[in-house]
Motif scaffolding. Sequence first.
Motif, mmCIF file in Angstrom:
data_model
loop_
_atom_site.group_PDB
_atom_site.id
_atom_site.type_symbol
_atom_site.label_atom_id
_atom_site.label_comp_id
_atom_site.label_asym_id
_atom_site.label_seq_id
_atom_site.Cartn_x
_atom_site.Cartn_y
_atom_site.Cartn_z
ATOM 1 N N ARG A 1 -22.451 17.565 58.737
ATOM 2 C CA ARG A 1 -21.815 18.879 58.858
ATOM 3 C C ARG A 1 -22.877 19.881 59.308
ATOM 4 N NH1 ARG A 1 -21.814 16.728 54.249
ATOM 5 N NH2 ARG A 1 -19.583 16.342 54.224
ATOM 6 N N TYR B 1 -27.899 18.047 49.323
ATOM 7 C CA TYR B 1 -26.934 19.103 49.041
ATOM 8 C C TYR B 1 -27.542 20.268 48.272
ATOM 9 C CZ TYR B 1 -23.989 15.493 50.757
ATOM 10 O OH TYR B 1 -23.464 14.536 51.576
ATOM 11 N N ASP C 1 -17.674 19.244 50.761
ATOM 12 C CA ASP C 1 -17.804 20.323 51.737
ATOM 13 C C ASP C 1 -17.905 21.682 51.065
ATOM 14 O OD1 ASP C 1 -17.792 18.551 53.782
ATOM 15 O OD2 ASP C 1 -15.770 18.990 54.503
ATOM 16 N N TRP D 1 -21.331 22.916 50.415
ATOM 17 C CA TRP D 1 -22.060 23.423 51.580
ATOM 18 C C TRP D 1 -21.466 24.740 52.076
ATOM 19 C CZ3 TRP D 1 -25.261 20.847 55.658
ATOM 20 C CH2 TRP D 1 -25.987 19.766 55.159
ATOM 21 N N SER D 2 -20.389 25.214 51.482
ATOM 22 C CA SER D 2 -19.653 26.328 52.077
ATOM 23 C C SER D 2 -20.299 27.678 51.765
ATOM 24 C CB SER D 2 -18.205 26.318 51.588
ATOM 25 O OG SER D 2 -18.111 26.755 50.253
ATOM 26 N N GLU E 1 -12.853 23.806 48.528
ATOM 27 C CA GLU E 1 -12.829 22.531 49.254
ATOM 28 C C GLU E 1 -11.737 22.586 50.315
ATOM 29 O OE1 GLU E 1 -13.924 18.893 50.580
ATOM 30 O OE2 GLU E 1 -14.986 20.226 49.203
ATOM 31 N N ARG F 1 -11.448 20.154 53.064
ATOM 32 C CA ARG F 1 -11.226 18.930 53.844
ATOM 33 C C ARG F 1 -9.754 18.533 53.827
ATOM 34 N NH1 ARG F 1 -15.006 14.561 51.499
ATOM 35 N NH2 ARG F 1 -14.584 15.746 49.636
#
Length: 571
Positions: free
Chosen positions: A262, A277, A331, A334-335, A364, A366
């Motif tokens: 990503r 992460y 995800d 990482w946002s 999240e 995804r």
Amino acid sequence: MRRAELSVSRNAVRSSVGMICTGHRLSADVGAQVLMDGGNAIDAAAAAVFASWVVEPEMCGVGGTVQGVMHLAASGETTVLYPVRGVPAAATEDMFELEPGLDPWGRWRRVRDDANMHGPRSIATPGALAGMSAVLDAYGSLPLARLLEPAIAYARDGFPVDGHSALTIGSHLRELLRYPSTAEIFAPGGVPPSPGSAHQAGSMIVQADLAQSLQQVARNGAAVFHGGELAKRIEQHLASVGGILTAQDLRDLPVRIDSQERPFTYRGYELVWADGYFAPLMLNVLENFDLASLSPDSPAYRHLMIETMRYAFSAVLEYLADPGMMPTPIDALWSKAYAAEIADRIDMRRASSRVQPIDPWPHETRITGQQRPASKREASRGIDNPGTTQVVAADCDGNLASFNVTHGGAFGSGVTVPGTGIVLNNAMISFDPEPGRANSIRPNRRVMAFAPNVVLLRNGAPRLVFGASGGRTTISCQIHVICGIVDFGMSAQEVIEAPRVHCETGDAWVDVRVGKNVLRELRSLGHEIHVVEETVHSPFFGRPVTIEVLPDGRGFRSGISNLHRTAAVAL
């Protein structure tokens, strides 16, 4: 009252032709020679990795693991060698007998006889050779046999022991003596080697069996280790002492070279990690603050760093697991939106008394069908990697490479396969030995870990290649270096030599060199701190090696740890 403090500095070297920085001067010299002989940065880094297997035997070896990042100048692509290691097919969640309490590192439940840390059942499928061979097949310009020559020579002829190796062997002598084939190499007669001094010559470490094993690899390629003759010898020995690793495990080990999963940016810079992460979450949090308005020596900056680390560690340790095994908000971690929620919780006027992990699931996004688990299994903490070294390289065409190679712990499992000189890793410590947990042992399980290797780019052009060792302290090291360069305009060497802090979920480690005023202010804000003094033999923070790519075609500049056994060579 004042006292004299230790002050150690290194000069940064520059070059427009090429550069290599490693964990040991001998491996740096090997890589530099490859560059001078016309090899590219990937060739030079690989040769230095192979040499490190020999001259840093406590840190890494052909029986260990590898991960890395490479920037390819011709295509402008930055690719990732994902961590190459595996769980033997015969491994099970209940393969270790548990005891009350935590293990010596305070991470997992204690295992009887520390069998997940030492000995034949602590061995995961080693991928260092498979990974480096795949990298050379994809991006190298020189043959594997040529790049192995210096490592073979150091193994065959020996190399002088330095203080670091002597101290490490002495510190782990008790474990090494449990394995005769290992003790015979590193502590013959049951006595650790001695470094040289003005009054006596030092010991030499000769690894004749390892030289023959590496010669087999040079003649026949990585397949001799991954399924061939050496694999069979490994399987036969481990079967005789209670191990479960097989030649089939070695043959089937996958290697993944790919783009980063990503994209990630920090204040307009792009970063590419080998995996991990913790650092992305921390940088996303820090992006919500005007660091440039703070002094890098100020109490406010130290406070913000500690708070950011504490919130990020608590979240990642709580929620991160292999998404192939259980639902994970991978995800969300990482946002930018999740990081902004954390940043809102940080009070610049006081330390958080108790950090509760902030739920990332609302962020999240995804569409893979992943959903919050109905009942969350507790995720245990990861394991540090004290037996690790690192290599970064750059060539005149602008190719860059960063690799970390590790046994897991110092000398890994401690097991040397007789007649081969190959010390095997103890990477099973990366998994929770308790069944039914988020990171319990299971074949094909991915280790969700931190990333010591990173390339920093600006508008697609590389600015920094970074590697480090020191377990999870490499994460705080990364953050300090990146912020020092991006937010404060410091050189890599300047920020590496500056005092650092490190915090996970509890008290913070603070370098004594921050000064009494900063320490007093941090305590007044409510921080519980451990004031530490880092020395050559007492590391508390990450041990980095970096190469800066200077703008406007001005070449490269090194930045390496000033206290530890690191080396930089500029052509």
